[in-house]
Design a protein around this motif. Structure first.
Motif, PDB file in Angstrom:
ATOM      1  N   SER A 293       0.821  -1.210   0.000  1.00 11.90           N
ATOM      2  CA  SER A 293       0.000   0.000   0.000  1.00 11.90           C
ATOM      3  C   SER A 293       0.859   1.265   0.000  1.00 11.90           C
ATOM      4  CB  SER A 293      -0.924   0.008   1.224  1.00 11.90           C
ATOM      5  OG  SER A 293      -1.885  -1.002   1.136  1.00 11.90           O
ATOM      6  N   SER A 294       1.925   1.264   0.782  1.00 13.76           N
ATOM      7  CA  SER A 294       2.785   2.456   0.829  1.00 13.76           C
ATOM      8  C   SER A 294       3.528   2.630  -0.492  1.00 13.76           C
ATOM      9  CB  SER A 294       3.767   2.361   2.001  1.00 13.76           C
ATOM     10  OG  SER A 294       4.585   1.208   1.901  1.00 13.76           O
ATOM     11  N   TRP A 295       3.893   1.503  -1.134  1.00 15.22           N
ATOM     12  CA  TRP A 295       4.508   1.579  -2.470  1.00 15.22           C
ATOM     13  C   TRP A 295       3.557   2.253  -3.464  1.00 15.22           C
ATOM     14  CZ3 TRP A 295       2.449  -1.435  -6.609  1.00 15.22           C
ATOM     15  CH2 TRP A 295       3.129  -1.294  -7.827  1.00 15.22           C
ATOM     16  N   LEU A 296       2.302   1.810  -3.456  1.00 10.42           N
ATOM     17  CA  LEU A 296       1.317   2.378  -4.363  1.00 10.42           C
ATOM     18  C   LEU A 296       1.044   3.848  -4.032  1.00 10.42           C
ATOM     19  CD1 LEU A 296      -0.525   1.567  -6.725  1.00 10.42           C
ATOM     20  CD2 LEU A 296      -2.303   1.011  -5.027  1.00 10.42           C
ATOM     21  N   LYS A 297       1.000   4.142  -2.754  1.00  9.92           N
ATOM     22  CA  LYS A 297       0.754   5.513  -2.305  1.00  9.92           C
ATOM     23  C   LYS A 297       1.861   6.449  -2.780  1.00  9.92           C
ATOM     24  CE  LYS A 297      -0.752   7.789   1.986  1.00  9.92           C
ATOM     25  NZ  LYS A 297      -1.009   7.564   3.425  1.00  9.92           N
ATOM     26  N   CYS A 298       3.103   6.004  -2.665  1.00 11.01           N
ATOM     27  CA  CYS A 298       4.233   6.818  -3.125  1.00 11.01           C
ATOM     28  C   CYS A 298       4.254   6.937  -4.642  1.00 11.01           C
ATOM     29  CB  CYS A 298       5.554   6.215  -2.640  1.00 11.01           C
ATOM     30  SG  CYS A 298       5.891   6.497  -0.892  1.00 11.01           S
ATOM     31  N   LEU A 299       3.920   5.845  -5.309  1.00  8.28           N
ATOM     32  CA  LEU A 299       3.941   5.843  -6.766  1.00  8.28           C
ATOM     33  C   LEU A 299       2.926   6.823  -7.330  1.00  8.28           C
ATOM     34  CD1 LEU A 299       5.372   4.251  -9.081  1.00  8.28           C
ATOM     35  CD2 LEU A 299       3.357   2.768  -9.118  1.00  8.28           C
ATOM     36  N   LEU A 300       1.781   6.942  -6.675  1.00 12.37           N
ATOM     37  CA  LEU A 300       0.707   7.809  -7.160  1.00 12.37           C
ATOM     38  C   LEU A 300       0.772   9.216  -6.582  1.00 12.37           C
ATOM     39  CD1 LEU A 300      -2.279   5.279  -6.972  1.00 12.37           C
ATOM     40  CD2 LEU A 300      -0.876   5.892  -8.957  1.00 12.37           C
ATOM     41  N   ASP A 301       1.770   9.456  -5.738  1.00 10.29           N
ATOM     42  CA  ASP A 301       1.911  10.772  -5.106  1.00 10.29           C
ATOM     43  C   ASP A 301       2.558  11.735  -6.095  1.00 10.29           C
ATOM     44  OD1 ASP A 301       2.058  12.869  -3.386  1.00 10.29           O
ATOM     45  OD2 ASP A 301       3.625  12.039  -2.123  1.00 10.29           O
TER      46      ASP A 301
END
Length: 345
Positions: free
Chosen positions: A58-66
């Motif tokens: 989830s944090s990977w996806l959150k950073c990727l979409l930030d």
């Protein structure tokens, strides 16, 4: 300077959570713009064995979409432990820093014996290669990773002395305390065996984790063992301050914040001779070290410090001076800020 901190936990009494929350607060006091991604504000599965992997995804996806608009990447992303490394890699940051709170592959081996050791070590090496800079909280971990060929900075855990209580809370005579995560690598099961044989001493177990329910069941018929669960940090510190000594029976350990706190408050400490404990504690000078999984030596050490008050006072006084000289947040914060600026430049 804009800093993104990624950590599985940023709240609670756990050592990593305390380290992350205090670092963020002190950076903000210095004018840094700090954002935190943790389980407290990121989707994850709150089940043993799934929390860290789900947070990593989830944090990977959150950073990727930030993708802030207009584009304004972070100057530094500072990740804590391997579950945060994937987010660190995908973040829109100029420089990437990873802090290891112990030797992660060894911790994983204790917690999840089913997980192939070779796979864990390979995954750890890949995750470390994603960082521009690596830091560790203990010299034990520094030696381990330097032998593997990595360049690492040693920046230890620290204590904010202004947060420590002046008065303690004593619930029982001969009060011994453990504060920390209730999991296998922390060795709390050994304390039950030790204090079952010493009913004249009261053991307080403060904290939560996957072993909490099991520990509560095992202690039901033991009137001297009190599993009181997770408590607010201020209360946990008062209980440490009011105890005759703190015990830390870990099988694996980075640099224990609970041990640092006890030493800083003048409470005698007994800890196992593993990880960062050996650099925090000089045996019979600033505390007592015992071998891991050795119940008899733990009992002997507890009896020694409770019955010999002059020795306990001597060890506690010397430990307090040692922590004040080497583990203050002012010193540690300067090291992090220097590393941030060097990395960003």
């Amino acid at each position: 300077m804009r800093v993104l901190i990624v950590s599985p936990r940023a709240q609670g009494i756990g050592g990593i959570a305390y380290h992350v929350s205090t670092l963020a607060r002190k950076l903000r006091e210095r004018g840094f713009n700090v954002t935190i991604y943790s389980c407290e504000n990121t989707l994850h599965v709150p089940i043993k064995g799934l929390a860290n992997p789900s947070f990593a995804f989830s944090s990977w996806l959150k950073c990727l979409l930030d993708l802030p608009y207009p584009p304004q990447p972070y100057d530094v992303v500072h990740a804590h432990n391997i579950p945060s490394a994937l987010a660190m890699r995908s973040s829109w940051a100029k420089k990437k820093i990873l802090t290891l709170h112990g030797v992660y592959s060894e911790q994983l081996e204790v917690l999840h014996r089913w997980f192939p050791r070779a796979v864990a070590k390979r995954a750890e090496r890949v995750a470390l290669s994603w960082a521009d800079e690596l830091t560790v909280v203990s010299m034990d971990a520094a030696k381990h990773y330097r032998k593997k060929g990595f360049h690492v900075h040693y920046i230890p855990n620290a204590i904010d002395f202004s947060e420590l209580p002046s008065q303690g809370l004593k619930l029982y005579d001969n009060q011994v305390i453990y504060v920390g995560r209730l999991s296998k690598e922390k060795g709390v099961d050994l304390l039950l065996k030790a204090f079952k044989e010493t009913p004249q001493y009261h053991l307080l177990i403060v904290g939560g984790g996957p072993k909490e329910a099991e520990l509560r069941r095992a202690s039901r018929r033991l009137s001297n063992i009190h599993v009181i669960g997770p408590k607010p940090r201020k209360l946990a510190l008062k209980l440490i301050k009011g105890s005759d000594l703190l015990v830390q029976p870990s099988r694996r350990e980075g640099l224990s914040t609970a041990v640092l706190e006890a030493m800083a408050m003048g409470v005698p400490v007994i800890a196992t001779n593993v990880g960062g404990n050996a650099e925090l504690i000089k045996h019979q000078t600033t505390g007592l070290l015992v071998e891991p999984d050795n119940v008899a030596s733990m009992i002997k050490a507890v009896e020694m410090l409770i019955t010999d008050s002059s020795l306990a006072k001597k060890l506690a006084t010397q430990a307090k001076s040692h922590v004040a000289a080497h583990y203050s947040w002012d010193k540690v914060l300067r090291q992090y800020i220097r590393l941030y600026k060097e990395a960003a430049d």
